[in-house]
Design an enzyme around this catalytic site. Structure first.
Site, PDB file in Angstrom:
ATOM      1  N   LEU A   1     -18.337  -2.029   0.435  1.00  0.00           N
ATOM      2  CA  LEU A   1     -19.288  -1.251  -0.363  1.00  0.00           C
ATOM      3  C   LEU A   1     -19.242  -1.643  -1.838  1.00  0.00           C
ATOM      4  O   LEU A   1     -19.837  -0.972  -2.682  1.00  0.00           O
ATOM      5  CB  LEU A   1     -19.017   0.250  -0.211  1.00  0.00           C
ATOM      6  CG  LEU A   1     -19.118   0.794   1.216  1.00  0.00           C
ATOM      7  CD1 LEU A   1     -18.860   2.297   1.225  1.00  0.00           C
ATOM      8  CD2 LEU A   1     -20.473   0.480   1.841  1.00  0.00           C
TER       9      LEU A   1
ATOM     10  N   GLY B   1     -18.181   0.885  -4.320  1.00  0.00           N
ATOM     11  CA  GLY B   1     -19.077   2.028  -4.337  1.00  0.00           C
ATOM     12  C   GLY B   1     -20.501   1.719  -4.764  1.00  0.00           C
ATOM     13  O   GLY B   1     -21.383   2.576  -4.648  1.00  0.00           O
TER      14      GLY B   1
ATOM     15  N   TYR C   1       0.859  -1.191   0.000  1.00  0.00           N
ATOM     16  CA  TYR C   1       0.000   0.000   0.000  1.00  0.00           C
ATOM     17  C   TYR C   1       0.896   1.242   0.000  1.00  0.00           C
ATOM     18  O   TYR C   1       1.589   1.514   0.982  1.00  0.00           O
ATOM     19  CB  TYR C   1      -0.906   0.039   1.223  1.00  0.00           C
ATOM     20  CG  TYR C   1      -2.027  -0.986   1.254  1.00  0.00           C
ATOM     21  CD1 TYR C   1      -2.362  -1.744   0.145  1.00  0.00           C
ATOM     22  CD2 TYR C   1      -2.759  -1.190   2.418  1.00  0.00           C
ATOM     23  CE1 TYR C   1      -3.393  -2.680   0.196  1.00  0.00           C
ATOM     24  CE2 TYR C   1      -3.789  -2.115   2.476  1.00  0.00           C
ATOM     25  CZ  TYR C   1      -4.094  -2.857   1.368  1.00  0.00           C
ATOM     26  OH  TYR C   1      -5.108  -3.790   1.430  1.00  0.00           O
TER      27      TYR C   1
END
Length: 320
Positions: A203, A206, A54
């Site tokens: 999610l 999105g 990351y």
């Protein structure tokens, strides 16, 4: 913050964890990132999920800065094994035992800690027997450099093979209303073996957030492309409607649904600024009735979302 156990015999972990990857995306605001982590630690959220890739190590250094003097409040989960070029081009996976030990050495340095709480290979390396990769982490546990073994994005067979080498505390894998493939075989396996599930992409890129997601980035999932996107946005309208009825945000509803699936499910929320703290901390107190759960189950049956969650070049390394 409500707590649960990380696996059958693991440490106490908050019902929500923080997925830290977004804090290393451009544009970065390190001060806000540190403040966000501090606010969550103050609220009792102790699971910080990161990976050595990351931000090419930036994320671990940011977390190391944030937990300085507060190490006992944080449960650090680290992934390794993904190789990227300086231009962020995917180069493959490396699950060799020597490489894993090398990854841990650098992660310990960047995080500024002596021991990582939960460590896992991000994907199984198809060129290395999985038992050899897991065995390297087991040796690191024996050496006191890692506390608990995790696995990531693997199916039931590899979970069992890993668990036979060393007890697995947690599986990190995608799970959401819009991505329920683990319910067929993977989730029953983790529950049989006493393994927690750390859910990411809660999610679904999105789709469950209440706004139409854009198809962009290095790995654009087919579920966000063309006709798939239009169909999937229409499917997700059922969740948006229920969220409006309950007076909560669509994101809160999506995460509350995950929490309702069991004490062994630990969703990772993404936050980059403290202003979203109150919204996220309210989620564990949201109650979904049996009728509401049934309504969501009907709308989001396992085949409801069209298109894979990764492009073919990446999907071949993912669990299914």
């Amino acid at each position: 913050m409500k707590m649960t156990t990380l696996g059958r015999d693991g440490p106490q972990v908050s019902r929500l964890g923080l997925g830290c990857a977004g804090m290393s995306q451009m544009p970065r605001n390190e001060e806000e990132g540190v403040a966000t982590i501090h606010a969550l630690l103050d609220a009792g959220v102790n699971l910080l999920d990161t990976a050595d890739f990351y931000g090419m190590g930036h994320n671990e250094m940011l977390i190391g800065r944030a937990i300085r003097g507060r190490r006992d409040q944080a449960l650090l989960s680290v992934k390794c094994g993904l190789m990227l070029s300086p231009t962020h081009r995917f180069l493959g996976l490396d699950g060799r035992p020597a490489a894993i030990k090398n990854f841990v050495a650098y992660s310990l340095q960047r995080l500024g800690v002596d021991e990582i709480d939960l460590f896992q290979l991000c994907r199984a390396d198809p060129d290395v027997p999985y038992e050899e990769s897991i065995g390297a982490i087991a040796e690191l546990i024996a050496e006191g450099k890692v506390r608990h073994l995790g696995v990531s994005e693997v199916g039931a067979d590899l979970i069992r093979r890993a668990h036979a080498v060393h007890p697995v505390a947690a599986l990190e894998i995608e799970y959401s209303l819009a991505c329920r493939f683990i319910e067929h075989e993977i989730l029953p396996t983790t529950r049989e073996l006493g393994i927690a599930v750390v859910a990411y992409r809660v999610l679904a890129d999105g789709l469950l957030s209440g706004s139409v997601p854009e198809s962009r980035g290095l790995f654009v999932p087919p579920r966000l492309e063309g006709g798939n996107l239009a169909a999937n946005v229409a499917t997700c309208a059922a969740a948006l409607e229920l969220a409006r009825e309950k007076g909560i945000t669509p994101a809160q509803l999506a995460v509350a649904w995950l929490l309702a699936q069991g004490e062994d499910i630990i969703p990772l929320i993404g936050m980059r600024r403290p202003s979203r703290l109150a919204e996220n901390l309210a989620i564990p107190d949201i109650v979904l009735s049996p009728d509401e759960l049934a309504r969501l189950d009907k709308a989001f049956h396992p085949e409801a979302i069209l298109g894979d969650r990764y492009p073919a070049s990446v999907q071949k390394f993912a669990a299914r």
